[in-house]
Design a protein around this motif. Structure first.
Motif, mmCIF file in Angstrom:
data_model
loop_
_atom_site.group_PDB
_atom_site.id
_atom_site.type_symbol
_atom_site.label_atom_id
_atom_site.label_comp_id
_atom_site.label_asym_id
_atom_site.label_seq_id
_atom_site.Cartn_x
_atom_site.Cartn_y
_atom_site.Cartn_z
ATOM 1 N N LYS A 23 0.857 -1.238 0.108
ATOM 2 C CA LYS A 23 -0.156 0.028 -0.084
ATOM 3 C C LYS A 23 0.841 1.379 0.225
ATOM 4 C CE LYS A 23 -0.511 0.184 5.027
ATOM 5 N NZ LYS A 23 -1.553 0.129 6.272
ATOM 6 N N SER A 24 0.137 2.459 -0.234
ATOM 7 C CA SER A 24 0.894 3.451 -0.114
ATOM 8 C C SER A 24 1.204 4.040 0.963
ATOM 9 C CB SER A 24 -0.396 4.629 -0.518
ATOM 10 O OG SER A 24 0.541 5.896 -0.544
ATOM 11 N N ILE A 25 2.745 4.869 0.909
ATOM 12 C CA ILE A 25 2.972 5.238 2.253
ATOM 13 C C ILE A 25 2.649 6.745 2.361
ATOM 14 C CG2 ILE A 25 4.785 3.663 2.647
ATOM 15 C CD1 ILE A 25 6.974 5.373 1.433
ATOM 16 N N LEU A 26 2.435 7.271 1.350
ATOM 17 C CA LEU A 26 2.015 8.872 1.432
ATOM 18 C C LEU A 26 0.790 9.144 1.458
ATOM 19 C CD1 LEU A 26 4.426 9.636 -1.964
ATOM 20 C CD2 LEU A 26 5.020 9.838 0.478
ATOM 21 N N GLN A 27 -0.272 8.119 1.064
ATOM 22 C CA GLN A 27 -1.844 8.585 1.225
ATOM 23 C C GLN A 27 -2.280 7.271 1.484
ATOM 24 O OE1 GLN A 27 -3.441 10.476 -1.971
ATOM 25 N NE2 GLN A 27 -5.193 11.268 -0.809
ATOM 26 N N ASN A 28 -2.834 7.025 3.067
ATOM 27 C CA ASN A 28 -3.217 5.748 3.310
ATOM 28 C C ASN A 28 -4.836 5.687 3.078
ATOM 29 O OD1 ASN A 28 -4.107 7.378 5.379
ATOM 30 N ND2 ASN A 28 -3.140 6.337 7.031
ATOM 31 N N ASN A 29 -5.395 6.618 2.557
ATOM 32 C CA ASN A 29 -7.017 6.259 2.161
ATOM 33 C C ASN A 29 -7.315 7.291 1.211
ATOM 34 O OD1 ASN A 29 -8.589 8.331 3.297
ATOM 35 N ND2 ASN A 29 -8.297 7.869 5.328
ATOM 36 N N ASN A 30 -8.415 7.133 0.552
ATOM 37 C CA ASN A 30 -8.871 7.806 -0.545
ATOM 38 C C ASN A 30 -10.221 8.318 -0.305
ATOM 39 O OD1 ASN A 30 -6.370 7.983 -2.429
ATOM 40 N ND2 ASN A 30 -7.086 5.898 -2.764
ATOM 41 N N LEU A 31 -10.511 8.476 0.967
ATOM 42 C CA LEU A 31 -12.077 8.692 1.226
ATOM 43 C C LEU A 31 -12.486 10.045 0.651
ATOM 44 C CD1 LEU A 31 -12.413 6.963 4.678
ATOM 45 C CD2 LEU A 31 -13.382 6.192 2.808
ATOM 46 N N HIS A 32 -11.689 10.858 0.762
ATOM 47 C CA HIS A 32 -11.982 12.541 0.274
ATOM 48 C C HIS A 32 -12.333 12.504 -1.126
ATOM 49 C CE1 HIS A 32 -7.559 11.428 -1.498
ATOM 50 N NE2 HIS A 32 -7.989 12.365 -2.247
ATOM 51 N N LEU A 33 -12.062 11.468 -2.079
ATOM 52 C CA LEU A 33 -12.625 11.494 -3.315
ATOM 53 C C LEU A 33 -14.151 11.255 -3.284
ATOM 54 C CD1 LEU A 33 -10.408 8.793 -5.298
ATOM 55 C CD2 LEU A 33 -10.733 11.389 -5.287
ATOM 56 N N LEU A 34 -14.744 10.690 -2.177
ATOM 57 C CA LEU A 34 -16.203 10.444 -2.122
ATOM 58 C C LEU A 34 -17.028 11.704 -1.604
ATOM 59 C CD1 LEU A 34 -16.290 6.872 -0.320
ATOM 60 C CD2 LEU A 34 -16.481 7.385 -2.521
ATOM 61 N N GLN A 35 -16.151 12.781 -1.565
ATOM 62 C CA GLN A 35 -16.744 13.923 -0.986
ATOM 63 C C GLN A 35 -16.316 15.149 -2.074
ATOM 64 O OE1 GLN A 35 -14.984 14.916 2.873
ATOM 65 N NE2 GLN A 35 -16.065 13.377 3.869
ATOM 66 N N SER A 36 -15.899 14.735 -3.314
ATOM 67 C CA SER A 36 -15.563 15.315 -4.285
ATOM 68 C C SER A 36 -16.699 15.603 -5.310
ATOM 69 C CB SER A 36 -14.248 15.002 -4.830
ATOM 70 O OG SER A 36 -14.002 15.788 -6.350
ATOM 71 N N VAL A 37 -17.318 16.574 -5.636
ATOM 72 C CA VAL A 37 -18.230 16.626 -6.730
ATOM 73 C C VAL A 37 -17.766 16.253 -8.102
ATOM 74 C CG1 VAL A 37 -19.715 18.579 -7.963
ATOM 75 C CG2 VAL A 37 -19.533 18.343 -5.759
ATOM 76 N N GLN A 38 -16.391 17.003 -8.435
ATOM 77 C CA GLN A 38 -15.551 16.712 -9.525
ATOM 78 C C GLN A 38 -15.542 15.234 -9.660
ATOM 79 O OE1 GLN A 38 -12.014 19.129 -8.838
ATOM 80 N NE2 GLN A 38 -12.435 20.013 -10.770
#
Length: 103
Positions: free
Chosen positions: A50-65
């Motif tokens: 897994k990524s050592i820089l960004q351990n989750n991508n949940l912010h994508l689910l709050q992005s209108v884009q």
């Protein structure tokens, strides 16, 4: 056969639009998230882990884009599926017509 040309044009357009939508979607993810983390979350066989820089991508689910890119991809893939189904139906119709002419 006139129907075939129209169908072919529609299918080509659906293929182009869905491919472009996927490229845009993937670019957005690459610019705003960790693909390595997504692969790891989906249990893909990634030897580097897994990524050592960004351990989750949940912010994508709050992005209108992100939602818009995903929606575009879904809509164009749905159109693509519809055109493939039409092509299958028309192909079967043509085959039946040809078989009837051979009898």
């Amino acid at each position: 056969m006139y129907d075939w040309k129209t169908l072919q044009d529609n299918l080509n357009q659906a293929l182009t639009l869905s491919s472009k939508a996927f490229e845009d979607y993937l670019k957005y993810i690459k610019d705003n998230a960790s693909l390595r983390q997504i692969d790891n979350t989906n249990n893909a066989d990634i030897p580097i882990g897994k990524s050592i820089l960004q351990n989750n991508n949940l912010h994508l689910l709050q992005s209108v884009q992100f939602e818009n890119y995903l929606d575009d991809y879904y809509v164009f893939m749905d159109q693509r599926t519809t055109e493939y189904k039409k092509a299958k139906t028309l192909t079967e119709k043509i085959i039946t017509m040809l078989e009837n002419q051979l009898q």
